[in-house]
Structure formats: structure tokens, C-alpha cells
Design an enzyme around this catalytic site. Structure first.
Site, PDB file in Angstrom:
ATOM      1  N   HIS A 152     -79.171  62.529   8.289  1.00  0.00           N
ATOM      2  CA  HIS A 152     -80.376  61.836   8.247  1.00  0.00           C
ATOM      3  C   HIS A 152     -80.336  60.413   8.863  1.00  0.00           C
ATOM      4  O   HIS A 152     -81.052  59.826   9.110  1.00  0.00           O
ATOM      5  CB  HIS A 152     -80.997  62.029   6.672  1.00  0.00           C
ATOM      6  CG  HIS A 152     -81.808  63.189   6.800  1.00  0.00           C
ATOM      7  ND1 HIS A 152     -81.117  64.428   6.405  1.00  0.00           N
ATOM      8  CD2 HIS A 152     -83.015  63.736   6.739  1.00  0.00           C
ATOM      9  CE1 HIS A 152     -81.997  65.367   6.277  1.00  0.00           C
ATOM     10  NE2 HIS A 152     -82.918  65.053   6.622  1.00  0.00           N
ATOM     11  N   GLY A 153     -79.122  59.649   8.575  1.00  0.00           N
ATOM     12  CA  GLY A 153     -78.767  58.600   8.779  1.00  0.00           C
ATOM     13  C   GLY A 153     -77.682  57.901   8.774  1.00  0.00           C
ATOM     14  O   GLY A 153     -76.783  58.320   7.838  1.00  0.00           O
TER      15      GLY A 153
END
Length: 511
Positions: A323-324
Site C-alpha cells: 500500500h505504500g
């Protein structure tokens, strides 16, 4: 060009749709496919044109590797394809993160590359990884190059999923336009698109002001009170749900307008009574990918309890990193790994039948509470912000209630003193106003009570492979392709256009 933008809704989409159906109507199916490819390239290139080169290189390379695997399915060729795809993620998504952490650990002062993350990189990379692994494991039909390109770049699912598999989509592309009720496709698809648009524009964007303000204040050192902190977290939980599920519904609708059914991605996850169930309902295509291409190859639950829990943690930590490039995402993934481990352990207990109904209510509340706590790390820019939010959420900074609640001080002075309650205007109301705050109970009610779109339109086969859901007492009436529902859809679209004040980016575009 966002799905919610005026230019897309009244410019790009109508042109692409009219030309596509005109070509299909004349039997020019190959030309219709090329038209969709060209439209998808224009759509993606509208964001950052130079990233088209990366998309093209990735598509051609994976097509060639897939062809090679069909002829000679060797581990070496599969490894080569996986290294290529994962290297793209490593360079474009994690290079700055790695350099920053190396500098922090060893005080090296290395310059950061400053690479701009290409849109959709994580989504189309996972799509191609799944394709290569499937070809290696099971083989695949010999798809034409242009069919494969359309499978990759098809604009309804290109930017933020759902993560589609070739088995689901390629047969539909091969039969594009054949034996379709095209008027019904447009009717079902436009209904899904407009409902998803309403989720995004009216609900998600209205709620965005609260998490933005609250988390920024916490990161800036403001000692938030309990109510304000919880409003910020609950608002974010609803914002990200309606933002991403709205996008996914729009993707389902757009695909169906062109005669292609995509998989469902959300099935009312906030109704889940366990974390296991939550992950079967939230971002379903990512959950399926992590299960099939990471958890199962790691051994799944085949090598004992301890190994199972280790595998769960590995999968969720990597899911967080996906996700990041931030340690807060790692913490979010780690928390869900812990939740899943506890959940699987708790399932070994057998509760008396008489406890079943009340336990479901408790289980739902515990599940939602755990999800909300994890969202704090997902939304926070750093751990300082996350811990400041948690401190406020657990009442360490006191409680501020609206002035209208001041009589409570006279009725229960001991309680007010013990809980450190004060009265006055909540700072959060000044940020977004009471009008937008009214979306909180409305959004929560939709999540918990209204049928989700895949179920509501299941009789019309909106989502591929989704079973028909019969509802004897539906909260909303059944949909039909008639004039009445057409007028409702048109009015809802008009309200979205009027309501929209600015183009807020979709949250999952950054992932």
C-alpha cells in the site's frame, strides 16, 4: 482524467462508448478492440505521458515471457519474469524509502532518487505476476498480442483495479460484442457507474475534510480531545470505504457498458463479525491475490499452527508495504497479521448455541473497533501522528462536548470531573461544518444496512462470477431496466454534477 471529472463523464466516455458500439454494430470487432486500446492509452497518458513508456515496456515484456512459458514452462523463465516485475516496483515505488532508511541507519547522506510513482504500477504489476504464475502452473491459451494488450490497459480497471485475472477477462475479450444485449449492458453499467460516482462525490469527498483536518492537527502537536479524534478516524474509515468502493463500482459499471464483467471488490466489509470475514469482503481481489500467490506458496496452513501464523504475518506485512513505502503501512499490515492470528486461534473455541446471537453483536463491535484502530496507522503520515491520535482516542487529552450538553455538569458533576469533560464548540465542526458532518450517520447506515451493489444488481450479472442474491425484504426496491430507474439514475447523475465542487483524487491512486 478522473472517473468523477466532468471531462470524463461528458466528454471522453460518451465518445469512446458511441464509437465502440458503432463498430460492434457493424461487425468490426477487431477495430472495436483497437479503439478501446487507443482510448485506454489516451486515458492513462492524460495523467503523466512519460509513464506510457513504462506501461508499454511492462506489457510487451510480460507478453513475451508468457509466450516463452507456454512453450517451455521453466522455473528460470518464471523467475526472470517475476524479477522484472518486482524490480519495477522496487525502483519506482520503494527506492526513495530504502535510501531514506539507509541514510537514517548509517548516516550516509545518499541523495534520494526522487522518482515519481507511476499511477497503477502496483495494480498492473500484480495483474501480470498472477498471469505469469498461472501460465507456468497451468498453461494458458495462446492469446493474440492485441487481446493481451487490451487485457492489461482496459481503462475501467487500469488505474486502481480490481486486480483481474486472464481466466476471467480474456474469454470475454475474445468474444467481445458477440451475443450481447448492448442496450442492457449500457443500462446496467450506467446505473452502477452513477451509484459509484455518488459514493465518491457526495459521500467520500464530503467526509474528506474531517480526517484531513484532524490528522494534520495531531501531526502538528495539537492535543485533540476524544470526540474529535474519533470523528476523524470514523470519518476516514467511511471516506476510504466510499472512495475505493465507489471507484470499484464505477469500474464495474464502465466495464459492463463495453460488455465486459469485472470481479466484485467490496461486499459490505464493515458488517464483518471477524477479521477473517473482513478480508473476504474488503478489497477482495487483493485479498485473493495475496492468498493464492503468496500465502499458499508459503505453505498456508499445511505445516502446523506456528507456521500458519508466521505465514499470515508475512502476507499482511507485505500487504501493508504494497500500500505504500512508509513504516506506518508496515504497522497497519502487522496489526492485521496479529488480528488474523488471534482470530484463527479464537475459532478453536466452541461457544454454546445460546450465546451465538449476542456474541455476533460483540464480535462485530470488536472487529470494527480493531479495524478503526488499524486505520489510524494507515492514515497517519508518521508514528508521531499515529500515537497522538491514539492518545486522544483513549481520552488522555480529555473530552469536549457541544455546549448544548452543558446541563450534564449539573446532573452528573462527579462523572464530568472524573472523565475530564468540558463544554464548548468542537474544533472539528469549524473545519467542515455541520452539513458535511451529517454524512457520517448516513454513510454508516449505508455501509451497515443497504445492499451492496454487486448483490443488488446480481440478477443482472454485474460482477463476474457473483451469485444471484435473493432479498425478500430489500432495503431498496429491485432494479429494472425501465424508464423509472433511468430517470432516477439521471437525477442522481445531475445531483453529483451539481454537488461536485472540485476533483479530489481517489485515495488508492497513491498506492
Amino acid at each position: 482524467m478522473l472517473f468523477s471529472s466532468i471531462g470524463f463523464i461528458f466528454g471522453f466516455l460518451p465518445i469512446v462508448l458511441v464509437v465502440f458500439h458503432a463498430l460492434i454494430g457493424r461487425g468490426l470487432r477487431d477495430a472495436a478492440k483497437l479503439w478501446l486500446i487507443a482510448a485506454s492509452i489516451v486515458f492513462y497518458g492524460n495523467f503523466i505521458p512519460i509513464h506510457l513508456l513504462l506501461l508499454a515496456a511492462s506489457t510487451v515484456t510480460n507478453f513475451l515471457v508468457g509466450r516463452r512459458l507456454m512453450a517451455h514452462p521453466t522455473r528460470a523463465m518464471l523467475a526472470l519474469g517475476l524479477i522484472f516485475n518486482l524490480s519495477m516496483l522496487a525502483v519506482f515505488k520503494y527506492a526513495d524509502f530504502v535510501v531514506a532508511n539507509v541514510n537514517a541507519l548509517f548516516a550516509l547522506g545518499l541523495p534520494q532518487p526522487g522518482i515519481v510513482l507511476p499511477l497503477a504500477l502496483s495494480f498492473f504489476t500484480f495483474q501480470k505476476i498472477a498471469y505469469l504464475i498461472d501460465v507456468y502452473r497451468e498453461g494458458a491459451p495462446r492469446y493474440s498480442f492485441f487481446d493481451f494488450v487490451l487485457f492489461v490497459v482496459f481503462f475501467p480497471q487500469l488505474i486502481a483495479g480490481p486486480i483481474v485475472h486472464h481466466r476471467q477477462i480474456m474469454p470475454q475479450i475474445a468474444a467481445l460484442g458477440l451475443d450481447r444485449d448492448r442496450a442492457l449492458d449500457v443500462a446496467v453499467g450506467s446505473t452502477a457507474f452513477v451509484l459509484g460516482l455518488f459514493k465518491k462525490v457526495a459521500i467520500a469527498d464530503s467526509l474528506a475534510i474531517y480526517p484531513d483536518t484532524v490528522f494534520a492537527a495531531a501531526g502538528g502537536g495539537v492535543a485533540l480531545d476524544l470526540v474529535t479524534a474519533w470523528i476523524g478516524v470514523v470519518a476516514f474509515a467511511l471516506q476510504i470505504y466510499f472512495d475505493f468502493s465507489g471507484y470499484s463500482d464505477m469500474a464495474l459499471g464502465l466495464g459492463r457498458m463495453f460488455g465486459i464483467s469485472l470481479p466484485a471488490n467490496f461486499l459490505s466489509p464493515y458488517r464483518a463479525t471477524s477479521i477473517i470475514e473482513f478480508w473476504r469482503r474488503w478489497h477482495m481481489t487483493l485479498s485473493a491475490f495475496l492468498r493464492d500467490y503468496l500465502y499458499v506458496p508459503l505453505g498456508g496452513n499445511r505445516h502446523g499452527t506456528l507456521r500458519r501464523y508466521i505465514n499470515l504475518w508475512i502476507v499482511m506485512l507485505l500487504g501493508g508495504v504494497w500500500h505504500g513505502a512508509n513504516w506506518t503501512f508496515v504497522a497497519w499490515g502487522g496489526l492485521h497479521g496479529l488480528y488474523l492470528s488471534i482470530n484463527h486461534g479464537f475459532r478453536r473455541l466452541t461457544l454454546p448455541v445460546r450465546w451465538a446471537r449476542p456474541w455476533r453483536i460483540v464480535a462485530w463491535a470488536m472487529t470494527l473497533g480493531a479495524v478503526l484502530l488499524a486505520w489510524v496507522f494507515f492514515r497517519a503520515a508518521d508514528f508521531t501522528t499515529a500515537f497522538a491520535m491514539l492518545q486522544a482516542m483513549f481520552g488522555r487529552n480529555g473530552i469536549v462536548l457541544p455546549s448544548a450538553a452543558a446541563p450534564l455538569a449539573a446532573v452528573a458533576p462527579g462523572l464530568v470531573r472524573r472523565l475530564d469533560i468540558s463544554f464548548g464548540g468542537l474544533a472539528i465542526l469549524a473545519a467542515g461544518g455541520p452539513y458535511n458532518l451529517g454524512w457520517l450517520p448516513i454513510a454508516a447506515s449505508i455501509c451497515l444496512l443497504a445492499p451492496n451493489l454487486a448483490d443488488w444488481l446480481s440478477a443482472w450479472q454485474l460482477a463476474i462470477g457473483h451469485p444471484v442474491v435473493e432479498r425478500a425484504t430489500a432495503v431498496v426496491p429491485a432494479w429494472r431496466p425501465d424508464l423509472g430507474w433511468g430517470l432516477v439514475t439521471g437525477l442522481l447523475l445531475a445531483s453529483c454534477v451539481v454537488y461536485q465542487t472540485s476533483a479530489v483524487r481517489f485515495l488508492y491512486f497513491q498506492f
